[in-house]
Each structure stands twice: as C-alpha cells, then as structure tokens.
Write a protein that holds these residues in place. Structure first.
Motif, PDB file in Angstrom:
ATOM      1  N   GLY A   1      -2.841 -39.377  16.723  1.00  0.00           N
ATOM      2  CA  GLY A   1      -3.438 -39.490  15.406  1.00  0.00           C
ATOM      3  C   GLY A   1      -4.041 -38.177  14.963  1.00  0.00           C
ATOM      4  O   GLY A   1      -4.111 -37.212  15.723  1.00  0.00           O
ATOM      5  N   VAL A   2      -4.473 -38.151  13.709  1.00  0.00           N
ATOM      6  CA  VAL A   2      -5.154 -36.997  13.148  1.00  0.00           C
ATOM      7  C   VAL A   2      -6.464 -37.469  12.521  1.00  0.00           C
ATOM      8  O   VAL A   2      -6.639 -38.655  12.239  1.00  0.00           O
TER       9      VAL A   2
ATOM     10  N   LEU B   1      -0.277 -41.614   7.206  1.00  0.00           N
ATOM     11  CA  LEU B   1      -0.737 -40.748   6.122  1.00  0.00           C
ATOM     12  C   LEU B   1       0.426 -40.195   5.306  1.00  0.00           C
ATOM     13  O   LEU B   1       0.254 -39.826   4.138  1.00  0.00           O
ATOM     14  N   ARG B   2       1.607 -40.151   5.908  1.00  0.00           N
ATOM     15  CA  ARG B   2       2.792 -39.690   5.181  1.00  0.00           C
ATOM     16  C   ARG B   2       3.499 -40.833   4.447  1.00  0.00           C
ATOM     17  O   ARG B   2       4.549 -40.629   3.835  1.00  0.00           O
ATOM     18  N   GLY B   3       2.911 -42.023   4.521  1.00  0.00           N
ATOM     19  CA  GLY B   3       3.477 -43.147   3.792  1.00  0.00           C
ATOM     20  C   GLY B   3       4.723 -43.733   4.401  1.00  0.00           C
ATOM     21  O   GLY B   3       5.553 -44.308   3.698  1.00  0.00           O
TER      22      GLY B   3
ATOM     23  N   PRO C   1       1.746 -48.144   2.513  1.00  0.00           N
ATOM     24  CA  PRO C   1       1.897 -47.089   1.514  1.00  0.00           C
ATOM     25  C   PRO C   1       1.824 -47.677   0.096  1.00  0.00           C
ATOM     26  O   PRO C   1       2.324 -48.769  -0.144  1.00  0.00           O
ATOM     27  N   PRO C   2       1.122 -46.971  -0.817  1.00  0.00           N
ATOM     28  CA  PRO C   2       0.567 -45.609  -0.712  1.00  0.00           C
ATOM     29  C   PRO C   2      -0.909 -45.549  -0.309  1.00  0.00           C
ATOM     30  O   PRO C   2      -1.634 -44.622  -0.700  1.00  0.00           O
ATOM     31  N   LEU C   3      -1.385 -46.501   0.480  1.00  0.00           N
ATOM     32  CA  LEU C   3      -2.736 -46.509   1.049  1.00  0.00           C
ATOM     33  C   LEU C   3      -3.834 -46.554  -0.020  1.00  0.00           C
ATOM     34  O   LEU C   3      -4.888 -45.942   0.126  1.00  0.00           O
TER      35      LEU C   3
END
Length: 266
Positions: free
Chosen positions: A237-238, A202-204, A174-176
C-alpha cells in the motif's frame, strides 16, 4: 464490524485450519486465527493494526474504543500485543455478538462488548477517554450516514486524548467519491489526516478497502513509518497525506448531518 445480515456463519479456513471466517450471507466479513490472534488475514486490518502498533511504544497498554466488532479481530490482536489494554467494543448486531461469543475463544477480561449504536455510544463516552478509536461500521455493505458526518467526527474527537488517533475502515469503488468526501469530512475536524490504500485502488482499478487515520494534534501521525510498513505488506500500500491528500480530495466537500437528513427525506 457493525453489520446486519440474514445469515451469519463462522467457517473454517480450508488453507489455514486455525482460521475462522465470519460470513454474512456468504460474504467474508471478519477473520480470526484461534491459535494466533496476531495473524491478520485482511490487508485493511493489517493497515489499521500498523497504526495501532505505531501509536505508542511497544507493549504499552492503551485505552481503545472499537466501533463495530465482527469477530473481534483487532480487540484480540491488541490484547495480545498490548496486554492490559482496556478495550470497549460497540457492536449493533446482537446476533453477531452471540455467534462470536459462543463459537470463538473467550476474550480477556479487559475487553468488554456492548450492544449499541456506534453514534449513541460515542455521544455517551467520557471526554478524553481513549488513545484509539477504531471504526468499522457497515450495514448492508454501506457505512451508515450518521457515522460519516463532520458532527460525528467531532464527537469522536471529543472522546480522544490529546495524542489520540481515530481510524476508519472504508469500502469504496472507483472513482472513490465516498472516500474523498470522508477525507474532506475528517479534515474539517482533525489537524492531521492520512489515507492508506492499495495503489491499484487509488488508480481506480478495483473495489476494496481503504483506511483513514486522523489525529487532533498536527504532525501526530507517523506517516513515514506507516508508509514503510504499508510498502512491505503482502498487498503493498501507499500513504497519502499533506499535498498528496489535497490532490486526492479534489474539491470534495465535508458531509454534514443536514446533508444526511436531506438524503433520507428524498
């Protein structure tokens, strides 16, 4: 994987006795089941394999370039699931190749291994030669700058057939920021790009791996089917594409060779 390390080991998985872990200075890098090459231990490898599975009808042989070899997990998987696929593996670290060749089952004849730098190998590759290019390239836990740029992505695109797909394994925290930049970079070159990742990433909430898929032809990536496979994974995963990927990128700019040179000059 293309990784430099002081100490390389292949150890037996204490839970799955046919499993072998490639360790670099004690850190897990690759996993192979010597009895079942279809068994994929790491979730990012399963996500890359899912794209490869959906790239063409089942069992159809493909022409594949692997940038980074590690224990040759995906070359073994594709040799088992798409027999007759011509595969070239480019691995920079000769010590990795020597250990894996000596300690693991031999590769099928259609899988070749070359010791070389990934960008050099791509620059020398024939145009339109590959259905898939898979990149898992790391040195000291970082993806080298010269294989993260728009210019490198354009060189990869040249090696792909019209319906070809480029896959990249990324590690980020994070934060990617690095992932957002890499998405923007691939979108500079490829018409179709998607991101596959654990929702917690993805939500960190964690450090880990993300997979990018990119294709020259618009609409080429089977996003709906990829999303279904990712949702069923033991580590669900998404998939982000289109507007969702626009939001994720959040104004990040593509990385260029000039950017990398400026960074090295500091």
């Amino acid at each position: 994987m293309d990784r430099e390390a002081d100490r390389l080991e292949l150890v037996t998985d204490p839970v799955r006795r046919t499993g072998r872990l490639l360790l670099a200075s004690g850190v897990e890098q690759s996993y192979v089941d010597v009895a079942d090459p279809r068994h994929l231990h790491f979730e990012y490898v399963r996500r890359m394999a899912a794209v490869a599975d959906l790239a063409a009808p089942a069992r159809t042989p493909l022409s594949v370039l692997h940038l980074g070899g590690g224990a040759l997990t995906l070359p073994r998987y594709l040799a088992a699931t798409r027999r007759g696929s011509a595969q070239l593996v480019v691995e920079r670290d000769a010590a990795v190749v020597e250990l894996v060749t000596r300690s693991l089952p031999p590769l099928p004849a259609e899988v070749r291994v070359r010791i070389a730098d990934a960008r050099t190998a791509v620059a020398e590759a024939p145009a339109g030669a590959y259905d898939l290019v898979l990149a898992d390239i790391y040195r000291a836990a970082r993806m080298p700058g010269h294989v993260r740029t728009a210019e490198f992505a354009a060189e990869v695109a040249t090696t792909l057939r019209p319906d070809g797909i480029y896959l990249v394994n990324l590690t980020d925290l994070p934060p990617l920021v690095a992932t957002r930049v890499q998405v923007a970079t691939l979108r500079e070159v490829f018409a179709d790009v998607c991101l596959i990742a654990d929702r917690r990433m993805l939500r960190g909430r964690r450090y880990g791996n993300l997979v990018l898929a990119a294709a020259p032809r618009p609409g080429r990536l089977p996003v709906g089917r990829l999303a279904a496979v990712a949702a069923r994974d033991p580590l669900p995963g998404v998939v982000l594409d289109a507007a969702a990927l626009d939001s994720f990128v959040a104004g990040a700019a593509p990385l260029t060779d000039a950017d990398v040179r400026r960074t090295h000059a500091r």
